[in-house]
Scaffold this active site. Structure first.
Site, PDB file in Angstrom:
ATOM      1  N   GLY A  12       0.819  -1.211   0.000  1.00 10.46           N
ATOM      2  CA  GLY A  12       0.000   0.000   0.000  1.00 10.46           C
ATOM      3  C   GLY A  12       0.848   1.254   0.000  1.00 10.46           C
ATOM      4  O   GLY A  12       0.463   2.292   0.538  1.00 10.46           O
TER       5      GLY A  12
ATOM      6  N   ASP B 230      -0.811   6.911   3.748  1.00 12.68           N
ATOM      7  CA  ASP B 230       0.078   6.463   4.813  1.00 12.68           C
ATOM      8  C   ASP B 230       1.349   5.838   4.247  1.00 12.68           C
ATOM      9  O   ASP B 230       2.443   6.049   4.772  1.00 12.68           O
ATOM     10  CB  ASP B 230      -0.623   5.446   5.708  1.00 12.68           C
ATOM     11  CG  ASP B 230      -1.798   6.037   6.460  1.00 12.68           C
ATOM     12  OD1 ASP B 230      -2.048   7.259   6.320  1.00 12.68           O
ATOM     13  OD2 ASP B 230      -2.470   5.286   7.181  1.00 12.68           O
TER      14      ASP B 230
ATOM     15  N   ASP C 261       0.154  -8.399  -6.695  1.00 13.93           N
ATOM     16  CA  ASP C 261      -1.162  -8.280  -6.095  1.00 13.93           C
ATOM     17  C   ASP C 261      -1.117  -8.879  -4.696  1.00 13.93           C
ATOM     18  O   ASP C 261      -0.706 -10.034  -4.516  1.00 13.93           O
ATOM     19  CB  ASP C 261      -2.183  -9.033  -6.964  1.00 13.93           C
ATOM     20  CG  ASP C 261      -3.617  -8.761  -6.552  1.00 13.93           C
ATOM     21  OD1 ASP C 261      -3.846  -8.429  -5.379  1.00 13.93           O
ATOM     22  OD2 ASP C 261      -4.501  -8.888  -7.417  1.00 13.93           O
TER      23      ASP C 261
ATOM     24  N   ALA D 227      -1.744  -2.149   2.695  1.00 17.11           N
ATOM     25  CA  ALA D 227      -2.578  -2.324   1.507  1.00 17.11           C
ATOM     26  C   ALA D 227      -3.950  -2.872   1.889  1.00 17.11           C
ATOM     27  O   ALA D 227      -4.144  -3.447   2.957  1.00 17.11           O
ATOM     28  CB  ALA D 227      -1.891  -3.254   0.518  1.00 17.11           C
TER      29      ALA D 227
ATOM     30  N   SER E  91      -9.644   0.575   0.864  1.00 16.83           N
ATOM     31  CA  SER E  91      -9.556   1.702   1.792  1.00 16.83           C
ATOM     32  C   SER E  91     -10.880   2.409   2.035  1.00 16.83           C
ATOM     33  O   SER E  91     -10.948   3.325   2.851  1.00 16.83           O
ATOM     34  CB  SER E  91      -8.538   2.725   1.273  1.00 16.83           C
ATOM     35  OG  SER E  91      -8.908   3.177  -0.020  1.00 16.83           O
TER      36      SER E  91
ATOM     37  N   SER F 210      -8.108  -0.992  12.013  1.00 13.94           N
ATOM     38  CA  SER F 210      -9.013   0.151  11.858  1.00 13.94           C
ATOM     39  C   SER F 210     -10.035   0.215  12.988  1.00 13.94           C
ATOM     40  O   SER F 210     -10.451  -0.824  13.530  1.00 13.94           O
ATOM     41  CB  SER F 210      -9.748   0.040  10.516  1.00 13.94           C
ATOM     42  OG  SER F 210     -10.845   0.923  10.440  1.00 13.94           O
TER      43      SER F 210
ATOM     44  N   GLU G 156     -12.939   0.637  12.528  1.00 20.46           N
ATOM     45  CA  GLU G 156     -14.133  -0.014  12.010  1.00 20.46           C
ATOM     46  C   GLU G 156     -14.325  -1.426  12.565  1.00 20.46           C
ATOM     47  O   GLU G 156     -15.411  -1.990  12.463  1.00 20.46           O
ATOM     48  CB  GLU G 156     -14.096  -0.057  10.482  1.00 20.46           C
ATOM     49  CG  GLU G 156     -14.248   1.290   9.806  1.00 20.46           C
ATOM     50  CD  GLU G 156     -15.661   1.866   9.911  1.00 20.46           C
ATOM     51  OE1 GLU G 156     -16.606   1.068  10.026  1.00 20.46           O
ATOM     52  OE2 GLU G 156     -15.795   3.093   9.870  1.00 20.46           O
TER      53      GLU G 156
ATOM     54  N   TYR H  39     -16.108  -3.874   5.286  1.00 18.18           N
ATOM     55  CA  TYR H  39     -14.757  -3.350   5.527  1.00 18.18           C
ATOM     56  C   TYR H  39     -14.308  -3.723   6.935  1.00 18.18           C
ATOM     57  O   TYR H  39     -13.212  -4.253   7.144  1.00 18.18           O
ATOM     58  CB  TYR H  39     -14.762  -1.831   5.348  1.00 18.18           C
ATOM     59  CG  TYR H  39     -13.452  -1.148   5.674  1.00 18.18           C
ATOM     60  CD1 TYR H  39     -12.530  -0.879   4.669  1.00 18.18           C
ATOM     61  CD2 TYR H  39     -13.149  -0.757   6.978  1.00 18.18           C
ATOM     62  CE1 TYR H  39     -11.328  -0.239   4.963  1.00 18.18           C
ATOM     63  CE2 TYR H  39     -11.948  -0.135   7.287  1.00 18.18           C
ATOM     64  CZ  TYR H  39     -11.042   0.128   6.272  1.00 18.18           C
ATOM     65  OH  TYR H  39      -9.854   0.743   6.566  1.00 18.18           O
TER      66      TYR H  39
ATOM     67  N   LYS I 162     -11.283  -6.314   8.167  1.00 22.69           N
ATOM     68  CA  LYS I 162     -10.238  -5.837   9.064  1.00 22.69           C
ATOM     69  C   LYS I 162     -10.234  -6.623  10.377  1.00 22.69           C
ATOM     70  O   LYS I 162      -9.176  -6.848  10.983  1.00 22.69           O
ATOM     71  CB  LYS I 162     -10.436  -4.345   9.344  1.00 22.69           C
ATOM     72  CG  LYS I 162     -10.049  -3.425   8.198  1.00 22.69           C
ATOM     73  CD  LYS I 162      -8.539  -3.357   8.031  1.00 22.69           C
ATOM     74  CE  LYS I 162      -8.108  -2.264   7.086  1.00 22.69           C
ATOM     75  NZ  LYS I 162      -6.632  -2.188   6.932  1.00 22.69           N
TER      76      LYS I 162
ATOM     77  N   HIS J 157      -7.477   9.573   9.965  1.00 25.34           N
ATOM     78  CA  HIS J 157      -6.323  10.464   9.927  1.00 25.34           C
ATOM     79  C   HIS J 157      -6.176  11.005   8.512  1.00 25.34           C
ATOM     80  O   HIS J 157      -6.382  10.292   7.539  1.00 25.34           O
ATOM     81  CB  HIS J 157      -5.055   9.751  10.397  1.00 25.34           C
ATOM     82  CG  HIS J 157      -4.814   8.430   9.770  1.00 25.34           C
ATOM     83  ND1 HIS J 157      -5.559   7.305  10.060  1.00 25.34           N
ATOM     84  CD2 HIS J 157      -3.901   8.027   8.842  1.00 25.34           C
ATOM     85  CE1 HIS J 157      -5.119   6.281   9.364  1.00 25.34           C
ATOM     86  NE2 HIS J 157      -4.122   6.696   8.595  1.00 25.34           N
TER      87      HIS J 157
END
Length: 334
Positions: free
Chosen positions: A8, A13, A60, A83, A86, A131, A133, A155, A159, A184
């Site tokens: 990523g 970031d 990938d 990565a 997002s 995250s 989330e 998402y 995560k 952020h």
């Protein structure tokens, strides 16, 4: 400094992290994925400008064989997995892809790191960008490392799987840690994100290019920090004596409406309500009303604390978009 491998790398970031690692004298390797039709990642040229000595590898993250081969060949001392998908909104439209890239692929990274450590007999340190989330609509506020993990979006679910896998491999004696990152921002935030949509919209309206900015919910509360601060937290976590999970947040909440108000004020527009419309089409399903993090553990164990106030963050993003318009740059909608 040793060898670092960053996935990523062309994201917000990733770019700051590659810069920071290069400044320290590390040999920095980056995983970059080509776009549809084999197109080069649009952020790669900028990244190479910021980090001239960067060593780029195409691949990938979801290809486990490629990840395993690269980790074996590069033999990094530190791996930063940034990565993944997002966008929470994208995850609702593409839940399977999100699960593969942001969830299952992380297991490949961890397993490849563990194999490298087993083969070489030296410590391999891994940082997973987790995250807020993962907490979903949390039963407590602010949230800590002990808050129950119960996501409410594809998402967050992806995560959460990755977050649990960090714990699984940590139990196998891999130095695997998770940075539970709250929102952020910076001028490098991609234009698809609502924060950048706001700052670009304010700049365009101030320049007379638009009259209205259309958004979704304005009353959700988020904990917004400064991206370079959060990148600094990542390196501190990786180098901490004991692998662990850390909430990285400011502990201060602001609504989307607050973000809009500060952005418009920066360009001299006080009556922002006259220029903002809401559209239910932009509202995410099951969006958490409040996300607020308690970074006491990071302060205590890492000596980490945020350096930049909310108003300064918004101002830097607005100023950047104003400059882009003045320079004839990317002032048009994405």
């Amino acid at each position: 400094m040793g060898i670092a491998f960053v996935t990523g790398a062309t994201g917000q970031d990733g770019s700051y992290l590659c810069e920071a690692l290069a400044r320290e004298g590390a040999e920095v390797h980056a995983l970059v994925r080509r776009g549809p039709g084999g197109a080069q990642d649009p952020g790669l040229d900028e990244l190479l400008t910021w980090v001239p000595g960067l060593i780029v590898h195409e691949g990938d993250l979801a290809d486990a064989a490629t990840v395993d081969r690269l980790v074996a060949e590069i033999a990094p001392d530190e791996i930063y997995n940034l990565a993944g998908i997002s966008s929470v909104a994208y995850s609702w439209a593409h839940p399977v892809t999100t699960g593969i890239v942001s969830g299952v692929a992380v297991a490949s990274v961890l397993h490849s790191a563990w194999l490298l450590q087993e083969r070489t007999g030296r410590t391999v340190r891994v940082l997973q960008a987790s995250s807020a989330e993962i907490f979903g609509d949390a039963p407590e506020s602010p949230q800590t490392e002990a808050t129950p993990v119960r996501p409410r979006s594809p998402y967050g679910a992806a995560k959460a799987y990755a977050h649990h896998m960090v714990g699984v491999y940590r139990a196998r004696e891999l130095h695997a840690s998770a940075a539970i990152l709250y929102n952020h921002e910076s001028p490098r935030r991609p234009e698809a994100f609502v924060t950048r949509k706001i700052t670009r919209g304010a700049a365009r309206i101030a320049a007379g290019l638009d009259t209205v900015l259309t958004l979704g919910t304005l009353d959700v509360t988020r904990d917004w920090g400064w991206a370079p601060d959060y990148v600094q937290a990542m390196t501190s976590i990786v180098r901490h004596e004991a692998a662990d999970d850390f909430v990285i947040a400011t502990g201060v909440g602001h609504t989307v409406a607050d973000f809009v108000r500060v952005a418009f004020a920066r360009v001299g527009i006080e009556d922002w309500q006259a220029h903002v419309r809401t559209d239910p089409a932009f509202v995410r399903p099951a969006d958490a009303a409040i996300q607020l993090g308690d970074a006491s553990k990071a302060r205590r164990e890492l000596g980490w604390s945020p350096s930049t106030a909310f108003e300064q963050i918004v101002a830097s993003m607005v100023d950047h978009d104003v400059e882009l318009i003045a320079d004839g740059g990317r002032g048009t909608p994405a």
